[in-house]
Design a protein around this motif. Structure first.
Motif, PDB file in Angstrom:
ATOM      1  N   ILE A  75       0.851  -1.270   0.053  1.00 33.81           N
ATOM      2  CA  ILE A  75       0.086   0.065  -0.001  1.00 33.81           C
ATOM      3  C   ILE A  75       0.834   1.411   0.178  1.00 33.81           C
ATOM      4  CG2 ILE A  75      -2.093   1.205   1.177  1.00 33.81           C
ATOM      5  CD1 ILE A  75      -2.440  -1.760   0.046  1.00 33.81           C
ATOM      6  N   SER A  76       0.647   2.191  -1.081  1.00 33.14           N
ATOM      7  CA  SER A  76       1.470   3.402  -0.977  1.00 33.14           C
ATOM      8  C   SER A  76       0.993   4.402  -0.151  1.00 33.14           C
ATOM      9  CB  SER A  76       1.372   3.854  -2.633  1.00 33.14           C
ATOM     10  OG  SER A  76       1.977   5.072  -2.567  1.00 33.14           O
ATOM     11  N   ASP A  77       2.097   5.149   0.309  1.00 33.81           N
ATOM     12  CA  ASP A  77       1.593   6.438   1.263  1.00 33.81           C
ATOM     13  C   ASP A  77       0.922   7.676   0.496  1.00 33.81           C
ATOM     14  OD1 ASP A  77       2.258   5.327   3.820  1.00 33.81           O
ATOM     15  OD2 ASP A  77       4.273   5.654   3.381  1.00 33.81           O
ATOM     16  N   ILE A  78       1.380   7.616  -0.724  1.00 30.50           N
ATOM     17  CA  ILE A  78       0.978   8.706  -1.660  1.00 30.50           C
ATOM     18  C   ILE A  78       0.293   8.246  -2.952  1.00 30.50           C
ATOM     19  CG2 ILE A  78       2.938  10.315  -0.775  1.00 30.50           C
ATOM     20  CD1 ILE A  78       4.431   9.794  -3.352  1.00 30.50           C
ATOM     21  N   LEU A  79      -0.211   9.008  -3.606  1.00 28.52           N
ATOM     22  CA  LEU A  79      -0.829   8.552  -4.931  1.00 28.52           C
ATOM     23  C   LEU A  79       0.168   8.382  -5.906  1.00 28.52           C
ATOM     24  CD1 LEU A  79      -3.842   8.464  -6.119  1.00 28.52           C
ATOM     25  CD2 LEU A  79      -3.278  10.815  -7.099  1.00 28.52           C
ATOM     26  N   PRO A  80       0.200   7.100  -6.560  1.00 30.53           N
ATOM     27  CA  PRO A  80       1.328   6.614  -7.446  1.00 30.53           C
ATOM     28  C   PRO A  80       1.319   7.792  -8.544  1.00 30.53           C
ATOM     29  CG  PRO A  80       0.006   4.778  -6.594  1.00 30.53           C
ATOM     30  CD  PRO A  80      -0.711   6.109  -6.165  1.00 30.53           C
ATOM     31  N   PRO A  81       2.673   7.840  -9.327  1.00 38.37           N
ATOM     32  CA  PRO A  81       2.482   8.602 -10.288  1.00 38.37           C
ATOM     33  C   PRO A  81       1.858   7.825 -11.652  1.00 38.37           C
ATOM     34  CG  PRO A  81       4.689   8.080  -9.308  1.00 38.37           C
ATOM     35  CD  PRO A  81       3.899   7.120  -8.742  1.00 38.37           C
ATOM     36  N   ASN A 109      -7.983  -0.534  -2.432  1.00 40.63           N
ATOM     37  CA  ASN A 109      -6.603  -1.555  -1.941  1.00 40.63           C
ATOM     38  C   ASN A 109      -5.089  -1.246  -2.549  1.00 40.63           C
ATOM     39  OD1 ASN A 109      -8.224  -4.041  -0.820  1.00 40.63           O
ATOM     40  ND2 ASN A 109      -9.357  -3.344  -2.963  1.00 40.63           N
ATOM     41  N   CYS A 110      -5.030   0.059  -2.565  1.00 48.34           N
ATOM     42  CA  CYS A 110      -3.658   0.371  -3.152  1.00 48.34           C
ATOM     43  C   CYS A 110      -2.869   1.724  -2.597  1.00 48.34           C
ATOM     44  CB  CYS A 110      -3.478   0.592  -4.789  1.00 48.34           C
ATOM     45  SG  CYS A 110      -4.649   2.119  -5.320  1.00 48.34           S
ATOM     46  N   VAL A 111      -3.717   2.593  -1.953  1.00 44.15           N
ATOM     47  CA  VAL A 111      -3.044   3.520  -1.414  1.00 44.15           C
ATOM     48  C   VAL A 111      -3.818   4.102  -0.142  1.00 44.15           C
ATOM     49  CG1 VAL A 111      -4.234   5.212  -2.580  1.00 44.15           C
ATOM     50  CG2 VAL A 111      -2.480   6.141  -1.998  1.00 44.15           C
ATOM     51  N   TYR A 112      -2.901   4.751   0.942  1.00 41.72           N
ATOM     52  CA  TYR A 112      -3.425   5.079   2.128  1.00 41.72           C
ATOM     53  C   TYR A 112      -4.325   6.616   1.892  1.00 41.72           C
ATOM     54  CZ  TYR A 112      -0.973   1.498   4.876  1.00 41.72           C
ATOM     55  OH  TYR A 112      -0.559   0.294   5.011  1.00 41.72           O
ATOM     56  N   GLY A 113      -5.270   6.790   2.633  1.00 41.21           N
ATOM     57  CA  GLY A 113      -5.923   8.094   2.862  1.00 41.21           C
ATOM     58  C   GLY A 113      -6.366   8.243   4.357  1.00 41.21           C
ATOM     59  N   LEU A 114      -6.894   9.618   4.445  1.00 46.47           N
ATOM     60  CA  LEU A 114      -7.308   9.822   5.809  1.00 46.47           C
ATOM     61  C   LEU A 114      -8.516  10.612   5.954  1.00 46.47           C
ATOM     62  CD1 LEU A 114      -6.157  10.329   8.813  1.00 46.47           C
ATOM     63  CD2 LEU A 114      -5.609  12.438   8.185  1.00 46.47           C
ATOM     64  N   VAL A 115      -9.529   9.920   6.970  1.00 48.88           N
ATOM     65  CA  VAL A 115     -10.672  10.630   7.002  1.00 48.88           C
ATOM     66  C   VAL A 115     -10.643  11.614   8.229  1.00 48.88           C
ATOM     67  CG1 VAL A 115     -13.336  10.346   7.658  1.00 48.88           C
ATOM     68  CG2 VAL A 115     -12.178   8.648   5.915  1.00 48.88           C
ATOM     69  N   SER A 116     -10.953  12.810   8.231  1.00 49.07           N
ATOM     70  CA  SER A 116     -10.709  13.782   9.225  1.00 49.07           C
ATOM     71  C   SER A 116     -11.297  13.209  10.733  1.00 49.07           C
ATOM     72  CB  SER A 116     -11.053  15.132   8.987  1.00 49.07           C
ATOM     73  OG  SER A 116     -12.596  15.178   8.692  1.00 49.07           O
ATOM     74  N   ALA A 117     -10.647  13.667  11.672  1.00 46.20           N
ATOM     75  CA  ALA A 117     -11.244  13.298  13.069  1.00 46.20           C
ATOM     76  C   ALA A 117     -12.554  13.656  13.059  1.00 46.20           C
ATOM     77  CB  ALA A 117     -10.175  13.785  14.054  1.00 46.20           C
ATOM     78  N   GLU A 118     -12.775  15.083  12.604  1.00 46.06           N
ATOM     79  CA  GLU A 118     -14.243  15.703  12.765  1.00 46.06           C
ATOM     80  C   GLU A 118     -15.474  14.950  12.211  1.00 46.06           C
ATOM     81  OE1 GLU A 118     -16.458  20.036  11.807  1.00 46.06           O
ATOM     82  OE2 GLU A 118     -14.587  19.555  11.157  1.00 46.06           O
ATOM     83  N   PRO A 140      -0.648  18.619  -1.923  1.00 42.93           N
ATOM     84  CA  PRO A 140       0.538  18.834  -2.948  1.00 42.93           C
ATOM     85  C   PRO A 140       1.648  17.715  -2.616  1.00 42.93           C
ATOM     86  CG  PRO A 140      -0.138  20.737  -1.691  1.00 42.93           C
ATOM     87  CD  PRO A 140      -0.934  19.800  -1.321  1.00 42.93           C
ATOM     88  N   ASP A 141       1.718  17.118  -1.478  1.00 38.00           N
ATOM     89  CA  ASP A 141       2.738  15.763  -1.351  1.00 38.00           C
ATOM     90  C   ASP A 141       1.799  14.527  -1.956  1.00 38.00           C
ATOM     91  OD1 ASP A 141       0.495  15.533   0.532  1.00 38.00           O
ATOM     92  OD2 ASP A 141       2.103  15.355   2.472  1.00 38.00           O
ATOM     93  N   ARG A 142       0.651  14.709  -2.736  1.00 33.41           N
ATOM     94  CA  ARG A 142      -0.103  13.574  -3.341  1.00 33.41           C
ATOM     95  C   ARG A 142      -0.789  12.612  -2.221  1.00 33.41           C
ATOM     96  NH1 ARG A 142      -0.088  13.249  -8.442  1.00 33.41           N
ATOM     97  NH2 ARG A 142      -0.479  11.081  -8.795  1.00 33.41           N
ATOM     98  N   LYS A 143      -0.748  13.111  -0.841  1.00 27.40           N
ATOM     99  CA  LYS A 143      -1.618  12.313  -0.072  1.00 27.40           C
ATOM    100  C   LYS A 143      -3.207  12.495  -0.122  1.00 27.40           C
ATOM    101  CE  LYS A 143       2.180  11.600   3.374  1.00 27.40           C
ATOM    102  NZ  LYS A 143       2.569  11.504   4.778  1.00 27.40           N
ATOM    103  N   LEU A 144      -3.733  11.650   0.127  1.00 30.07           N
ATOM    104  CA  LEU A 144      -5.364  11.771   0.088  1.00 30.07           C
ATOM    105  C   LEU A 144      -6.170  12.130   1.312  1.00 30.07           C
ATOM    106  CD1 LEU A 144      -5.864   8.552  -2.432  1.00 30.07           C
ATOM    107  CD2 LEU A 144      -5.294  10.821  -2.888  1.00 30.07           C
ATOM    108  N   ASN A 145      -6.856  13.151   1.148  1.00 33.80           N
ATOM    109  CA  ASN A 145      -7.828  13.376   2.213  1.00 33.80           C
ATOM    110  C   ASN A 145      -9.214  12.829   1.821  1.00 33.80           C
ATOM    111  OD1 ASN A 145      -6.210  14.769   4.067  1.00 33.80           O
ATOM    112  ND2 ASN A 145      -6.327  16.611   2.745  1.00 33.80           N
TER     113      ASN A 145
END
Length: 199
Positions: A75-81, A109-118, A140-145
């Protein structure tokens, strides 16, 4: 006769129940006749019979399927190129852990994302359960919200809980008419829910 489908396929995460434990491996109930083996070295915590665990299904050198709890390597931490996802795209999710920032999910099934605490606090999230969501933004760092609601719907759903629940809990229209209600919600969301309630 319809063939049974495994609870998880190759390249997928699944939450499965442990049926048996031996010295070298654990065996998880897979929804078919064959159980899914999780080798001892692929366990981050020692599996116990009856416990439920989130595993990633992969293959060994001999093309045999097995499960692993050590799925960071898949599982990638960022959106793959080359992946051209955008805000608003619908995605499949599995919630795997809670952090100080919110709930960490695996997207498609391929990249991590974050659902906000709120948002996570307002939602019923069961870890290991498959969910539907949307990409809220790509940083900008290609991480997913990630959001569990269609974009623009989060405030509306929250307003529904705040506005309708206390009103619908009253026993009669007279009780509603004799009370004043004060709601701390956005004006747009308030109008949307009041309109939905009377239509």
């Amino acid at each position: 006769v319809t063939a049974k489908r495994p609870k998880g396929l190759y390249g997928e995460l699944a939450r499965l129940t442990c049926k048996d434990v031996t010295r070298g491996a654990a065996y998880l109930e897979w929804g078919i006749r064959k159980d899914l083996m999780v080798p001892y070295l692929e366990q981050t915590t020692k599996m116990k019979e009856g416990g439920e665990y989130i595993v990633y299904i992969t293959k060994d050198r001999d093309e045999r399927l097995y499960g692993t709890m050590k799925f960071n390597r898949f599982i990638s931490d960022i959106l793959p190129p080359g992946v051209d996802w955008k805000a608003g795209d619908k995605v499949d999710l599995i919630a795997i852990s809670r952090t100080s920032l919110g709930v960490k999910v695996v997207v498609n099934n391929c990249v991590y994302g974050l659902v906000s605490a709120e948002e996570a606090q307002r939602s019923e999230i069961r870890f290991g359960t498959k969910l539907k969501g949307v990409i809220k933004s790509i940083r900008p760092d290609r991480k997913l919200n990630i959001s569990l609601h269609a974009l623009g719907q989060v405030g509306v759903d929250s307003a529904q809980d705040i506005i309708l629940k206390p009103i619908l809990s009253e026993k009669s229209y007279a009780d509603i008419a004799n009370k004043k209600y004060y709601f701390k919600v956005a004006k747009k969301a308030t109008k949307t829910q009041i309109k939905a309630a009377v239509e």
